[in-house]
Design a protein around this motif. Structure first.
Motif, PDB file in Angstrom:
ATOM      1  N   ASP A  63      -0.604  12.976  13.899  1.00  0.00           N
ATOM      2  CA  ASP A  63      -2.327  13.135  13.716  1.00  0.00           C
ATOM      3  C   ASP A  63      -2.603  14.158  13.470  1.00  0.00           C
ATOM      4  O   ASP A  63      -3.704  14.683  12.846  1.00  0.00           O
ATOM      5  CB  ASP A  63      -2.840  12.253  14.863  1.00  0.00           C
ATOM      6  N   ASN A  64      -1.766  15.335  13.879  1.00  0.00           N
ATOM      7  CA  ASN A  64      -2.368  16.845  14.068  1.00  0.00           C
ATOM      8  C   ASN A  64      -1.710  17.613  12.653  1.00  0.00           C
ATOM      9  O   ASN A  64      -1.672  18.823  12.486  1.00  0.00           O
ATOM     10  CB  ASN A  64      -1.991  17.439  15.267  1.00  0.00           C
ATOM     11  N   LEU A  65      -0.895  16.838  11.872  1.00  0.00           N
ATOM     12  CA  LEU A  65      -0.423  17.540  10.512  1.00  0.00           C
ATOM     13  C   LEU A  65      -1.369  18.219   9.958  1.00  0.00           C
ATOM     14  O   LEU A  65      -2.356  17.952   9.576  1.00  0.00           O
ATOM     15  CB  LEU A  65       0.701  16.777   9.893  1.00  0.00           C
ATOM     16  N   ASP A  66      -1.006  19.280   9.208  1.00  0.00           N
ATOM     17  CA  ASP A  66      -1.873  19.988   8.155  1.00  0.00           C
ATOM     18  C   ASP A  66      -1.655  19.639   6.922  1.00  0.00           C
ATOM     19  O   ASP A  66      -0.581  19.933   6.465  1.00  0.00           O
ATOM     20  CB  ASP A  66      -1.623  21.587   8.301  1.00  0.00           C
ATOM     21  N   ILE A  67      -2.213  18.560   6.224  1.00  0.00           N
ATOM     22  CA  ILE A  67      -1.991  18.071   5.010  1.00  0.00           C
ATOM     23  C   ILE A  67      -1.493  19.245   3.970  1.00  0.00           C
ATOM     24  O   ILE A  67      -0.677  18.989   2.911  1.00  0.00           O
ATOM     25  CB  ILE A  67      -3.192  17.028   4.403  1.00  0.00           C
ATOM     26  N   LYS A  68      -2.420  20.217   4.118  1.00  0.00           N
ATOM     27  CA  LYS A  68      -2.298  21.240   2.757  1.00  0.00           C
ATOM     28  C   LYS A  68      -0.918  21.877   3.045  1.00  0.00           C
ATOM     29  O   LYS A  68      -0.346  22.319   2.005  1.00  0.00           O
ATOM     30  CB  LYS A  68      -3.286  22.333   2.932  1.00  0.00           C
ATOM     31  N   GLN A  69      -0.546  22.303   4.177  1.00  0.00           N
ATOM     32  CA  GLN A  69       0.937  22.770   4.341  1.00  0.00           C
ATOM     33  C   GLN A  69       1.990  21.917   3.784  1.00  0.00           C
ATOM     34  O   GLN A  69       2.949  22.120   3.407  1.00  0.00           O
ATOM     35  CB  GLN A  69       1.040  23.218   5.914  1.00  0.00           C
ATOM     36  N   VAL A  70       1.933  20.534   4.038  1.00  0.00           N
ATOM     37  CA  VAL A  70       2.784  19.655   3.616  1.00  0.00           C
ATOM     38  C   VAL A  70       2.773  19.570   2.217  1.00  0.00           C
ATOM     39  O   VAL A  70       4.058  19.372   1.631  1.00  0.00           O
ATOM     40  CB  VAL A  70       2.366  18.045   4.217  1.00  0.00           C
ATOM     41  N   LEU A  71       1.751  19.680   1.559  1.00  0.00           N
ATOM     42  CA  LEU A  71       1.451  19.425   0.039  1.00  0.00           C
ATOM     43  C   LEU A  71       2.126  20.777  -0.671  1.00  0.00           C
ATOM     44  O   LEU A  71       2.881  20.739  -1.544  1.00  0.00           O
ATOM     45  CB  LEU A  71      -0.058  19.216  -0.470  1.00  0.00           C
ATOM     46  N   LYS A  72       1.787  21.819   0.066  1.00  0.00           N
ATOM     47  CA  LYS A  72       2.344  23.159  -0.604  1.00  0.00           C
ATOM     48  C   LYS A  72       3.952  23.155  -0.472  1.00  0.00           C
ATOM     49  O   LYS A  72       4.482  23.789  -1.185  1.00  0.00           O
ATOM     50  CB  LYS A  72       1.803  24.402   0.413  1.00  0.00           C
ATOM     51  N   SER A  73       4.545  22.409   0.303  1.00  0.00           N
ATOM     52  CA  SER A  73       6.014  22.438   0.618  1.00  0.00           C
ATOM     53  C   SER A  73       6.427  21.623  -0.849  1.00  0.00           C
ATOM     54  O   SER A  73       7.739  21.824  -0.901  1.00  0.00           O
ATOM     55  CB  SER A  73       6.263  21.679   1.767  1.00  0.00           C
ATOM     56  N   VAL A  74       5.888  20.962  -1.481  1.00  0.00           N
ATOM     57  CA  VAL A  74       6.400  20.367  -2.746  1.00  0.00           C
ATOM     58  C   VAL A  74       6.041  21.020  -3.980  1.00  0.00           C
ATOM     59  O   VAL A  74       6.387  20.295  -4.952  1.00  0.00           O
ATOM     60  CB  VAL A  74       6.105  18.678  -2.640  1.00  0.00           C
ATOM     61  N   GLU A  75       5.072  22.042  -3.905  1.00  0.00           N
ATOM     62  CA  GLU A  75       4.752  22.536  -4.973  1.00  0.00           C
ATOM     63  C   GLU A  75       5.373  23.782  -5.429  1.00  0.00           C
ATOM     64  O   GLU A  75       5.557  24.521  -4.378  1.00  0.00           O
ATOM     65  CB  GLU A  75       3.055  22.755  -4.937  1.00  0.00           C
ATOM     66  N   ARG A  76       5.569  24.136  -6.490  1.00  0.00           N
ATOM     67  CA  ARG A  76       6.496  25.410  -6.813  1.00  0.00           C
ATOM     68  C   ARG A  76       5.658  26.187  -7.626  1.00  0.00           C
ATOM     69  O   ARG A  76       5.912  27.528  -7.930  1.00  0.00           O
ATOM     70  CB  ARG A  76       7.701  24.905  -7.824  1.00  0.00           C
ATOM     71  N   ASP A  77       4.646  25.634  -8.332  1.00  0.00           N
ATOM     72  CA  ASP A  77       3.698  26.565  -9.177  1.00  0.00           C
ATOM     73  C   ASP A  77       2.863  27.546  -8.406  1.00  0.00           C
ATOM     74  O   ASP A  77       2.075  27.166  -7.599  1.00  0.00           O
ATOM     75  CB  ASP A  77       2.709  25.614 -10.011  1.00  0.00           C
ATOM     76  N   VAL A  78       3.098  28.793  -8.667  1.00  0.00           N
ATOM     77  CA  VAL A  78       2.333  29.933  -7.858  1.00  0.00           C
ATOM     78  C   VAL A  78       0.623  29.958  -8.095  1.00  0.00           C
ATOM     79  O   VAL A  78      -0.007  30.044  -7.048  1.00  0.00           O
ATOM     80  CB  VAL A  78       2.791  31.252  -8.340  1.00  0.00           C
ATOM     81  N   ASP A  79       0.399  29.636  -9.103  1.00  0.00           N
ATOM     82  CA  ASP A  79      -1.045  29.646  -9.294  1.00  0.00           C
ATOM     83  C   ASP A  79      -1.613  28.442  -8.459  1.00  0.00           C
ATOM     84  O   ASP A  79      -2.919  28.352  -8.001  1.00  0.00           O
ATOM     85  CB  ASP A  79      -1.548  29.484 -10.928  1.00  0.00           C
ATOM     86  N   ILE A  80      -1.040  27.219  -8.505  1.00  0.00           N
ATOM     87  CA  ILE A  80      -1.560  26.142  -8.146  1.00  0.00           C
ATOM     88  C   ILE A  80      -1.358  26.209  -6.359  1.00  0.00           C
ATOM     89  O   ILE A  80      -2.124  25.971  -5.522  1.00  0.00           O
ATOM     90  CB  ILE A  80      -0.848  24.786  -8.230  1.00  0.00           C
ATOM     91  N   LEU A  81      -0.356  26.767  -6.001  1.00  0.00           N
ATOM     92  CA  LEU A  81      -0.217  27.137  -4.504  1.00  0.00           C
ATOM     93  C   LEU A  81      -1.222  28.223  -3.944  1.00  0.00           C
ATOM     94  O   LEU A  81      -1.900  27.971  -2.905  1.00  0.00           O
ATOM     95  CB  LEU A  81       1.204  28.074  -4.292  1.00  0.00           C
ATOM     96  N   LYS A  82      -1.720  28.997  -5.060  1.00  0.00           N
ATOM     97  CA  LYS A  82      -3.035  29.758  -4.631  1.00  0.00           C
ATOM     98  C   LYS A  82      -4.295  29.061  -4.344  1.00  0.00           C
ATOM     99  O   LYS A  82      -5.021  29.065  -3.356  1.00  0.00           O
ATOM    100  CB  LYS A  82      -3.218  30.785  -5.708  1.00  0.00           C
ATOM    101  N   LYS A  83      -4.388  28.108  -5.460  1.00  0.00           N
ATOM    102  CA  LYS A  83      -5.494  27.187  -5.216  1.00  0.00           C
ATOM    103  C   LYS A  83      -5.474  26.472  -3.811  1.00  0.00           C
ATOM    104  O   LYS A  83      -6.547  26.008  -3.279  1.00  0.00           O
ATOM    105  CB  LYS A  83      -5.603  26.333  -6.338  1.00  0.00           C
TER     106      LYS A  83
END
Length: 257
Positions: A63-83
């Motif tokens: 319940d306390n997971l940070d969804i953004k951190q989880v999503l960032k773990s599957v993203e490789r595009d630097v510009d998208i990671l910044k967003k």
């Protein structure tokens, strides 16, 4: 366009990079003129569930997971990671119910609905039944048959549902839904949601009536219909976040004919 809440920034996490991404970008562009970012997860709700469980097997910590951190773990595009690193006031998750998926389970979807219940916290989940194509599963504006329209599990399993929608719909291209047409789609789905909760096929006319539409109860009813009848109501709720934030503003438009 809505600009009723200053400094409101929306992060919309959508399931697919085609239909879901296209529709949510379009809806936000038509109805919301403040800052937003739509990010496609590129896989379904049950894959996201498994990803979250892989990060932590403890149900309490889930319940306390940070969804953004989880999503960032599957993203490789630097510009998208910044967003994704930017600050957002609201996070919404737009996913399909997808009962035909091998990973589907009532337990998983109920858990996800519970975890993602507040847009200003970890995010709020909005489900499309059976999938995002439900937005255009109307044969005409004010389709009187929509009240009883269902999707059959057999058609979903055999991957026929999208073909059925494209043969039935009055408009296949999400980008061609103008403001007036979108409002009509909103109206039909609000009436359908009201029917599912037992209030009749009528559109809520004020904030009090709108917030009686219990999406947890709708999920329960859909689960029961699927289990007992191998079908479920066609229903799109991806736009509900607009009414959650500005109910009277949108209800005034929806009820104006």
């Amino acid at each position: 366009m809505v600009s009723l809440m200053k400094n409101k920034r929306i992060l919309a996490i959508v399931e697919g990079e085609k239909a879901d991404f296209k529709l949510m970008n379009h809806l936000l562009s038509v109805f919301y003129n403040d800052d937003f970012y739509v990010w496609p997860y590129k896989t379904n709700l049950y894959s996201l569930y498994n990803k979250l469980k892989m990060n932590d097997d403890d149900d309490d910590a889930f319940d306390n997971l940070d969804i953004k951190q989880v999503l960032k773990s599957v993203e490789r595009d630097v510009d998208i990671l910044k967003k994704l690193d930017e600050r957002y006031t609201d996070t919404i998750l737009i996913f399909d119910y997808d009962p035909q998926d091998p990973e589907f389970s009532e337990e998983k979807i109920l858990k996800m609905k519970k975890v993602f219940s507040e847009s200003t916290d970890n995010g709020k989940l909005y489900l499309n039944y059976p999938m995002v194509e439900s937005f255009k599963h109307l044969k005409c504006i004010e389709d009187n048959e929509y009240e009883n329209r269902v999707a059959y599990f057999k058609d979903l399993k055999e991957k026929k549902y999208k073909t059925i929608v494209n043969s039935d719909t009055f408009q296949t291209d999400f980008l061609k839904y103008d403001k007036e047409t979108c409002i009509s789609v909103f109206r039909s789905n609000l009436k359908k949601a009201s029917k599912i909760i037992g209030s009749g096929y009528v559109c809520p006319i004020n904030e009090e009536q709108y917030f009686k539409i219990d999406t947890d109860y709708i999920l329960q009813q859909q689960n029961e219909m699927l289990l007992n009848e191998d079908k479920l109501y066609v229903l799109c709720t991806c736009f509900f976040f607009l009414l959650d934030n500005w109910p009277n503003y949108f209800l005034s438009m929806i009820n104006e004919k």
